[in-house]
Design an enzyme around this catalytic site. Sequence first.
Site, short mmCIF file in Angstrom:
data_model
loop_
_atom_site.label_atom_id
_atom_site.label_comp_id
_atom_site.label_asym_id
_atom_site.label_seq_id
_atom_site.Cartn_x
_atom_site.Cartn_y
_atom_site.Cartn_z
N ASP A 10 0.87 -1.16 0.00
CA ASP A 10 0.00 0.00 0.00
C ASP A 10 0.92 1.23 0.00
O ASP A 10 2.13 1.11 0.26
CB ASP A 10 -0.86 -0.03 1.27
CG ASP A 10 -1.57 1.28 1.52
OD1 ASP A 10 -2.25 1.77 0.61
OD2 ASP A 10 -1.43 1.83 2.65
N ASP A 12 -0.13 5.17 0.91
CA ASP A 12 -0.33 6.20 1.94
C ASP A 12 -0.42 5.57 3.33
O ASP A 12 -1.26 4.70 3.57
CB ASP A 12 -1.59 7.00 1.62
CG ASP A 12 -1.43 7.77 0.33
OD1 ASP A 12 -0.43 8.50 0.21
OD2 ASP A 12 -2.27 7.60 -0.57
N GLU A 19 -0.38 11.24 4.85
CA GLU A 19 -1.71 11.83 5.02
C GLU A 19 -1.70 13.19 5.70
O GLU A 19 -2.18 14.18 5.13
CB GLU A 19 -2.64 10.86 5.77
CG GLU A 19 -2.97 9.57 5.01
CD GLU A 19 -3.84 9.78 3.76
OE1 GLU A 19 -4.11 10.94 3.38
OE2 GLU A 19 -4.23 8.79 3.15
N LYS A 55 -11.45 12.34 -4.04
CA LYS A 55 -12.72 12.90 -4.54
C LYS A 55 -13.87 12.42 -3.66
O LYS A 55 -14.76 13.19 -3.29
CB LYS A 55 -12.95 12.48 -6.00
CG LYS A 55 -11.92 13.07 -6.96
CD LYS A 55 -12.25 12.77 -8.41
CE LYS A 55 -11.99 11.34 -8.83
NZ LYS A 55 -10.56 10.97 -8.85
N GLU A 56 -13.81 11.14 -3.31
CA GLU A 56 -14.85 10.56 -2.44
C GLU A 56 -14.81 11.23 -1.06
O GLU A 56 -15.84 11.44 -0.43
CB GLU A 56 -14.62 9.05 -2.30
CG GLU A 56 -14.81 8.25 -3.58
CD GLU A 56 -13.61 8.27 -4.55
OE1 GLU A 56 -12.63 9.00 -4.30
OE2 GLU A 56 -13.68 7.55 -5.56
N THR A 123 -2.87 0.82 -4.40
CA THR A 123 -3.23 2.01 -3.62
C THR A 123 -4.47 2.70 -4.15
O THR A 123 -4.81 2.57 -5.33
CB THR A 123 -2.06 3.02 -3.61
OG1 THR A 123 -2.48 4.25 -3.01
CG2 THR A 123 -1.59 3.34 -5.02
N THR A 125 -4.64 6.00 -3.97
CA THR A 125 -4.27 7.35 -4.38
C THR A 125 -4.07 7.45 -5.90
O THR A 125 -3.90 6.46 -6.60
CB THR A 125 -3.03 7.84 -3.59
OG1 THR A 125 -3.02 9.26 -3.57
CG2 THR A 125 -1.73 7.34 -4.20
C1 XBP Z 1 -5.02 6.49 0.70
C2 XBP Z 1 -6.20 7.20 0.20
C3 XBP Z 1 -6.05 8.28 -0.78
C4 XBP Z 1 -5.22 9.45 -0.26
C5 XBP Z 1 -5.41 10.68 -1.10
O1 XBP Z 1 -4.70 5.49 -0.18
O2 XBP Z 1 -7.29 6.84 0.58
O3 XBP Z 1 -7.33 8.75 -1.10
O4 XBP Z 1 -5.61 9.77 1.05
O5 XBP Z 1 -5.06 10.47 -2.43
P1 XBP Z 1 -3.84 4.15 0.21
P2 XBP Z 1 -6.02 10.96 -3.61
O6 XBP Z 1 -3.76 4.03 1.69
O7 XBP Z 1 -4.62 3.05 -0.44
O8 XBP Z 1 -2.49 4.36 -0.43
O9 XBP Z 1 -6.47 12.34 -3.25
O10 XBP Z 1 -5.19 10.93 -4.85
O11 XBP Z 1 -7.17 10.00 -3.64
MG MG Z 2 -2.90 3.26 3.39
#
Ligand code: XBP
Ligand code: MG
Length: 253
Positions: A10, A12, A19, A55-56, A123, A125
């Site tokens: 993963d 983020d 974050e 976006k969500e 991911t 993101t």
């Molecule tokens: C984390 C998320 C992402 C990021 C923001 O993804 O949920 O939405 O917070 O990125 P993961 P975007 O833990 O799966 O890596 O604004 O590009 O969505």
């Molecule tokens: Mg994550």
Amino acid sequence: MTQLKAVIFDVDGTLAETERDGHRVAFNLAFSDAGLDWNWDEELYGKLLAVTGGKERIRYFLSEFNQGFQCDGDLGQFIASLHAEKTKHYVTLLESNAIALRPGVVRLINEIRERGLRLAIATTTTPANVTALVTNTLGAEALNWFDCIAAGDIVPAKKPAPDIFDYCLEQIGFNADECLVFEDSANGVLSSCGANIPTVVTLNNYTKDDDFSGAVTVLDHLGEADLACTVISGKKISGSFVTVDDLKQLHAQ
Ligand code: XBP
Ligand code: MG
């Protein structure tokens, strides 16, 4: 017994603590550019993380925390363009080396490659964000180390749905039981375990109280030779930092 063939990371919260000081900051810069008086402080952002996908997350913010907002045009288009600006800010932030990889990440990725296991990323993101993080921390050539970088809107249903991991498995050509996932959040674990892939958690401040049922083991981080990691729950590791031999052991259990 099935052998471990690939490790899927993963991004983020797992590769880096993006974050609080990355995405949150970039959202706020985009809001301010757009003349919006929205401010996502650290505490509110923790609540907004319940929803994956930028976006969500904006849509969730409007429905749960800012019901009074009136959008002049199409809300979906408004959110998409606001989010595109947020992505630009996020990439710029990473270019200034604002965010480092978490302890043990570089070390373990190097060992995974040396030991001949495959690497992939799954991911929620946006793809440009992954490119920026990998390029600015590991170097541009490191993008080729990953057989698949599954990211963002490539699947319509984001984590906690298993779709992004299912997609990743299809791309790398391994079965779920030949892989191991690193995740940091309950939504991530629901997603990877939903795809039947054994999962190791390295938690962080935002996810420390999450429910990680289903994970093989939960650690504070991957550890380094001079920075011991702690197993919080689940299977133990052999030393004070996670190695490929540990991954093989965890995978076999
Ligand atoms: C984390 C998320 C992402 C990021 C923001 O993804 O949920 O939405 O917070 O990125 P993961 P975007 O833990 O799966 O890596 O604004 O590009 O969505
Ligand atoms: Mg994550």
